[in-house]
Design a protein around this motif. Structure first.
Motif, PDB file in Angstrom:
ATOM      1  N   ALA A  46      -6.786   1.577   4.674  1.00  0.00           N
ATOM      2  CA  ALA A  46      -7.574   1.093   3.539  1.00  0.00           C
ATOM      3  C   ALA A  46      -8.966   1.726   3.520  1.00  0.00           C
ATOM      4  O   ALA A  46      -9.519   2.015   2.449  1.00  0.00           O
TER       5      ALA A  46
ATOM      6  N   ARG B 168       0.830  -1.205   0.000  1.00  0.00           N
ATOM      7  CA  ARG B 168       0.000   0.000   0.000  1.00  0.00           C
ATOM      8  C   ARG B 168       0.867   1.258   0.000  1.00  0.00           C
ATOM      9  O   ARG B 168       0.561   2.240  -0.681  1.00  0.00           O
TER      10      ARG B 168
ATOM     11  N   ARG C 285       1.154   4.295  -2.999  1.00  0.00           N
ATOM     12  CA  ARG C 285       0.830   5.692  -2.729  1.00  0.00           C
ATOM     13  C   ARG C 285       2.014   6.635  -2.953  1.00  0.00           C
ATOM     14  O   ARG C 285       1.870   7.842  -2.821  1.00  0.00           O
TER      15      ARG C 285
END
Length: 225
Positions: A221, A170, A174
């Motif tokens: 999330a 993740r 990003r």
């Protein structure tokens, strides 16, 4: 003469013991381990405003990204000026690169208290009854052995690795175009630092790490959709 640092340890001992007592009818020998999970969730709920601030900072930085990229290209031959102007832009918008670290830093005192609590055989002049708690046969007060006869350590390691994998993926997703190769490597590897940390702390503190890192992955999330 008791140390001033003994007060938070003693307070944590009574709190965790009280929660473990409430959970004992359903948790049995796992009551102390479940109490750690509950305490971790409470800590994360208390720190939720910091998490929300960190998320707002990340979203604001994403909005500024086109301007940041423009500055980087404009001053490609003068990195110091580029960094200075980017810092000024972030200051004007109220964003900061360190906003995402606030929840982690705020947890350090809680982690220290938990680590110390399960590293002491005596708390407040009395035997530490929490050390009698177990997790799949392993006492939650012992440190992670290299070779263990219980699945608790292997299970914790696997779960920490799974959570670290999703966290790293993740973070990499990003990263923006201004991220350096070093920054990408750090984003890829740093989440797995929990595995190294767990090797030097009591199983109880490792359980805290697992719970809080899982919370972070799920929280990000949801909030960064």
């Amino acid at each position: 003469m008791p140390s001033l640092l003994d007060a938070p340890i003693s307070g944590a001992y009574h709190l965790v013991s009280w929660i473990a007592g409430l959970l004992e009818p359903v948790g049995g020998p796992y009551a102390a381990a479940l109490a750690i999970v509950v305490c971790t969730i409470v800590v994360r709920l208390v720190l939720l405003p910091l998490s929300l601030a960190a998320v707002r900072g990340e979203k604001s930085r994403a909005v500024l990204m086109p301007r940041i990229q423009e500055i980087s290209k404009l001053h490609a031959k003068d990195p110091e000026r580029a960094q200075r102007e980017i810092a000024e832009l972030q200051a004007e918008s109220g964003t900061t690169l360190f906003a995402g670290c606030l929840p982690m830093f705020a947890q350090l005192p809680f982690f220290w208290v938990l680590y110390t609590l399960f590293s002491r055989a005596v708390v407040g002049g009395e035997p530490n009854q929490l050390l009698a708690g177990t997790l799949f046969g392993a006492p939650i007060g012992v440190h992670w052995p290299v070779f263990a006869s219980t699945p608790a350590y292997a299970g914790l390691a696997v779960l920490l690795a799974v959570v670290a994998f999703f966290s790293a993926r993740r973070q990499l997703a990003r990263l923006d175009a201004t991220a350096t190769p070093l920054g990408r490597n750090l984003a890829r590897l740093l989440p797995f630092g929990t595995l190294v940390t767990a090797a030097f702390i009591p199983l109880a503190a490792g359980l805290y790490l697992l719970t809080t890192t899982t919370w972070t992955v799920i929280e990000r999330a949801i909030l960064l959709r």
